[in-house]
Design a protein around this motif. Structure first.
Motif, PDB file in Angstrom:
ATOM      1  N   GLN A   1     -14.922   6.823  15.445  1.00 55.93           N
ATOM      2  CA  GLN A   1     -15.437   5.802  14.317  1.00 55.93           C
ATOM      3  C   GLN A   1     -14.342   5.596  13.448  1.00 55.93           C
ATOM      4  O   GLN A   1     -12.900   6.927  13.339  1.00 55.93           O
ATOM      5  N   VAL A   2     -13.146   4.892  12.931  1.00 46.24           N
ATOM      6  CA  VAL A   2     -12.825   4.126  11.890  1.00 46.24           C
ATOM      7  C   VAL A   2     -13.262   4.314  10.767  1.00 46.24           C
ATOM      8  O   VAL A   2     -13.745   4.924  10.072  1.00 46.24           O
ATOM      9  N   GLN A   3     -11.613   4.828  10.070  1.00 41.80           N
ATOM     10  CA  GLN A   3     -11.694   6.507   8.998  1.00 41.80           C
ATOM     11  C   GLN A   3     -10.967   5.226   8.007  1.00 41.80           C
ATOM     12  O   GLN A   3      -9.544   4.958   8.542  1.00 41.80           O
ATOM     13  N   LEU A   4     -10.480   4.735   6.829  1.00 45.69           N
ATOM     14  CA  LEU A   4      -9.853   3.900   5.682  1.00 45.69           C
ATOM     15  C   LEU A   4      -9.780   4.826   4.367  1.00 45.69           C
ATOM     16  O   LEU A   4     -10.764   5.281   4.307  1.00 45.69           O
ATOM     17  N   VAL A   5      -8.885   5.724   4.955  1.00 44.33           N
ATOM     18  CA  VAL A   5      -8.607   6.213   3.237  1.00 44.33           C
ATOM     19  C   VAL A   5      -7.619   5.621   2.273  1.00 44.33           C
ATOM     20  O   VAL A   5      -6.484   5.494   2.261  1.00 44.33           O
ATOM     21  N   GLU A   6      -8.288   5.031   1.220  1.00 45.04           N
ATOM     22  CA  GLU A   6      -7.200   4.950  -0.110  1.00 45.04           C
ATOM     23  C   GLU A   6      -6.280   5.641  -0.840  1.00 45.04           C
ATOM     24  O   GLU A   6      -7.322   7.173  -1.175  1.00 45.04           O
ATOM     25  N   SER A   7      -5.304   5.824  -1.719  1.00 42.93           N
ATOM     26  CA  SER A   7      -4.893   6.816  -2.083  1.00 42.93           C
ATOM     27  C   SER A   7      -4.036   5.252  -3.002  1.00 42.93           C
ATOM     28  O   SER A   7      -4.017   4.300  -3.008  1.00 42.93           O
ATOM     29  N   GLY A   8      -3.029   6.662  -4.277  1.00 38.07           N
ATOM     30  CA  GLY A   8      -1.837   5.854  -5.227  1.00 38.07           C
ATOM     31  C   GLY A   8      -2.729   5.044  -6.493  1.00 38.07           C
ATOM     32  O   GLY A   8      -2.657   4.027  -7.068  1.00 38.07           O
ATOM     33  N   GLY A   9      -4.536   4.736  -6.801  1.00 42.07           N
ATOM     34  CA  GLY A   9      -4.932   4.697  -7.891  1.00 42.07           C
ATOM     35  C   GLY A   9      -4.407   5.916  -8.774  1.00 42.07           C
ATOM     36  O   GLY A   9      -3.651   6.229  -9.322  1.00 42.07           O
ATOM     37  N   GLY A  10      -5.658   4.872 -10.829  1.00 45.35           N
ATOM     38  CA  GLY A  10      -4.543   5.798 -11.923  1.00 45.35           C
ATOM     39  C   GLY A  10      -4.660   4.453 -12.322  1.00 45.35           C
ATOM     40  O   GLY A  10      -5.295   3.546 -12.656  1.00 45.35           O
ATOM     41  N   LEU A  11      -4.048   5.354 -13.832  1.00 49.14           N
ATOM     42  CA  LEU A  11      -4.202   4.695 -14.452  1.00 49.14           C
ATOM     43  C   LEU A  11      -2.502   3.771 -15.387  1.00 49.14           C
ATOM     44  O   LEU A  11      -2.027   4.736 -14.735  1.00 49.14           O
ATOM     45  N   VAL A  12      -3.030   2.495 -15.376  1.00 52.20           N
ATOM     46  CA  VAL A  12      -1.800   1.744 -16.132  1.00 52.20           C
ATOM     47  C   VAL A  12      -1.614   1.316 -17.146  1.00 52.20           C
ATOM     48  O   VAL A  12      -2.773   0.161 -17.056  1.00 52.20           O
ATOM     49  N   GLN A  13      -0.355   0.516 -17.795  1.00 49.97           N
ATOM     50  CA  GLN A  13      -0.564   0.204 -19.105  1.00 49.97           C
ATOM     51  C   GLN A  13      -0.011  -1.702 -18.767  1.00 49.97           C
ATOM     52  O   GLN A  13      -0.614  -1.958 -17.438  1.00 49.97           O
ATOM     53  N   PRO A  14      -1.229  -2.434 -19.378  1.00 49.67           N
ATOM     54  CA  PRO A  14      -0.671  -4.293 -19.660  1.00 49.67           C
ATOM     55  C   PRO A  14      -0.035  -4.264 -18.934  1.00 49.67           C
ATOM     56  O   PRO A  14       0.748  -4.034 -19.842  1.00 49.67           O
ATOM     57  N   GLY A  15       0.243  -5.062 -17.688  1.00 52.44           N
ATOM     58  CA  GLY A  15       1.906  -6.066 -17.645  1.00 52.44           C
ATOM     59  C   GLY A  15       2.523  -4.681 -16.774  1.00 52.44           C
ATOM     60  O   GLY A  15       3.896  -4.818 -16.092  1.00 52.44           O
ATOM     61  N   GLY A  16       1.662  -3.530 -16.433  1.00 56.82           N
ATOM     62  CA  GLY A  16       3.139  -2.203 -15.320  1.00 56.82           C
ATOM     63  C   GLY A  16       2.235  -3.115 -14.017  1.00 56.82           C
ATOM     64  O   GLY A  16       1.667  -3.938 -13.377  1.00 56.82           O
ATOM     65  N   SER A  17       2.518  -2.017 -13.035  1.00 53.19           N
ATOM     66  CA  SER A  17       2.648  -2.657 -11.664  1.00 53.19           C
ATOM     67  C   SER A  17       1.998  -1.360 -10.869  1.00 53.19           C
ATOM     68  O   SER A  17       2.268   0.299 -11.208  1.00 53.19           O
ATOM     69  N   LEU A  18       0.934  -1.080  -9.887  1.00 49.58           N
ATOM     70  CA  LEU A  18       1.167  -0.267  -8.832  1.00 49.58           C
ATOM     71  C   LEU A  18       0.962  -0.242  -7.808  1.00 49.58           C
ATOM     72  O   LEU A  18       0.278  -1.613  -7.500  1.00 49.58           O
ATOM     73  N   ARG A  19       0.612   0.651  -6.481  1.00 46.51           N
ATOM     74  CA  ARG A  19       0.397   0.392  -5.494  1.00 46.51           C
ATOM     75  C   ARG A  19      -0.604   1.471  -4.696  1.00 46.51           C
ATOM     76  O   ARG A  19       0.140   2.335  -5.170  1.00 46.51           O
TER      77      ARG A  19
END
Length: 128
Positions: A1-19
């Protein structure tokens, strides 16, 4: 069974970066296209970015082109979405998704119901 697990989200200010990352199990990244959809509160799910199989063609939604970059590490195997210059309207739950597709048409056309495999989603909130 294919599994996909996301990580790295959160809160960031406008103009900021996130991966954000998507780690896969029982899936060969060279087999099919894979990418990200997102769904903001009260809105339809929309295709954000996709990377096709081995030829590495990419697709970006117009509103994120030039700010977001999708990439993948076949050895991990993991795909990434680097998000720069984030805007309030980027706030959404981001889903990693793939299916038995070779190109990125599903993401371009927001054809989410044609993709078989989905992660649980991860929240990205852009707020001051």
């Amino acid at each position: 069974q294919v599994q996909l697990v996301e990580s790295g989200g959160g809160l960031v200010q406008p103009g900021g970066s996130l991966r954000i990352s998507c780690t896969t199990a029982w899936f060969n990244l060279n087999t099919y296209a894979i990418g990200w959809f997102r769904q903001a509160p009260g809105k339809e799910r929309e295709g954000v970015a996709c990377i096709s199989r081995s030829d590495r063609n990419t697709y970006y939604k117009d509103s994120v082109a030039g700010r977001f970059t999708i990439s993948r590490d076949d050895a991990e195997p993991t795909i990434y979405l680097q998000m720069n210059d984030l805007k309030l309207e980027d706030t959404a739950v981001y889903y990693c998704t793939t299916g038995i597709v070779l190109g990125c048409t599903h993401w371009r056309d927001d054809y989410y119901y044609g993709l078989e495999y989905w992660g649980k989603g991860i929240e990205v909130t852009v707020s001051s």
